[in-house]
Design an enzyme around this catalytic site. Structure first.
Site, mmCIF file in Angstrom:
data_model
loop_
_atom_site.group_PDB
_atom_site.id
_atom_site.type_symbol
_atom_site.label_atom_id
_atom_site.label_comp_id
_atom_site.label_asym_id
_atom_site.label_seq_id
_atom_site.Cartn_x
_atom_site.Cartn_y
_atom_site.Cartn_z
ATOM 1 N N ASN A 45 0.681 -1.178 -0.430
ATOM 2 C CA ASN A 45 -0.378 -0.130 0.139
ATOM 3 C C ASN A 45 0.806 1.613 -0.170
ATOM 4 O O ASN A 45 0.366 2.556 0.215
ATOM 5 C CB ASN A 45 -0.614 0.422 0.988
ATOM 6 C CG ASN A 45 -0.143 0.535 2.200
ATOM 7 O OD1 ASN A 45 0.856 -0.176 2.716
ATOM 8 N ND2 ASN A 45 -1.135 0.651 3.895
ATOM 9 N N CYS A 46 1.920 1.269 -0.361
ATOM 10 C CA CYS A 46 2.432 2.108 -0.253
ATOM 11 C C CYS A 46 3.245 3.241 -1.010
ATOM 12 O O CYS A 46 3.108 1.919 -2.854
ATOM 13 C CB CYS A 46 4.183 1.706 0.291
ATOM 14 S SG CYS A 46 5.691 2.800 -0.276
ATOM 15 N N ASP A 47 2.634 4.380 -1.606
ATOM 16 C CA ASP A 47 2.264 4.746 -2.925
ATOM 17 C C ASP A 47 3.942 4.484 -4.214
ATOM 18 O O ASP A 47 3.717 4.452 -4.773
ATOM 19 C CB ASP A 47 2.383 6.414 -2.784
ATOM 20 C CG ASP A 47 0.493 6.242 -2.477
ATOM 21 O OD1 ASP A 47 0.378 5.143 -3.210
ATOM 22 O OD2 ASP A 47 0.617 7.296 -2.264
ATOM 23 N N LYS B 296 4.700 1.614 -5.042
ATOM 24 C CA LYS B 296 3.680 1.310 -6.375
ATOM 25 C C LYS B 296 4.781 1.970 -7.440
ATOM 26 O O LYS B 296 3.989 1.466 -8.785
ATOM 27 C CB LYS B 296 2.248 2.008 -6.160
ATOM 28 C CG LYS B 296 1.672 0.740 -5.044
ATOM 29 C CD LYS B 296 -0.049 1.211 -4.343
ATOM 30 C CE LYS B 296 -0.765 1.335 -3.938
ATOM 31 N NZ LYS B 296 -2.140 1.841 -3.937
#
Length: 118
Positions: A9-11, A14
């Protein structure tokens, strides 16, 4: 084999994954939360990069540490803290098999993989 470490869930993770995919670079993704962390990997990263680079001192996990733990942090205690709290590791952590790198910018990854944009 290139391995990218992070949490899904870390931008920034990603973005790094998207960049690797777009450039056709094969890699294995290792999620700290799902796959855990190995003590030997943490010790290698800390030895190569220094705990100050491996540990994300801007994270909420860092701020949640006791102030005395933060003030006396060293290579050994950083590895132990990250084992118990994997989100302390700066993300993403890229292991090319030759070198480790933390964080992500397209320009840095271009240099790491010796790609040139036109």
């Amino acid at each position: 084999m290139v391995t990218l470490y992070g949490i899904k869930n870390c931008d920034t993770v990603k973005k790094a994954r998207k960049w690797l995919d777009a450039h056709g670079i094969e890699y294995r993704y290792h999620d700290f939360r799902d796959d855990g962390l190995e003590k030997s990997a943490l010790q290698t990263w800390v030895k190569e990069l220094g705990w100050e680079t491996v540990i994300n001192r801007r994270s909420t996990s860092w701020r949640a540490l006791d102030s005395s733990a933060r003030d006396t942090m060293n290579d050994q205690s950083a590895a132990a803290a990250a084992l118990s709290q994997p989100t302390l590791v700066k993300r993403p952590l890229l292991d090319t098999g030759k070198q480790c790198h933390t964080g992500f910018t397209p320009a840095d990854y271009e240099k790491i993989f010796e790609l040139h944009t036109l």
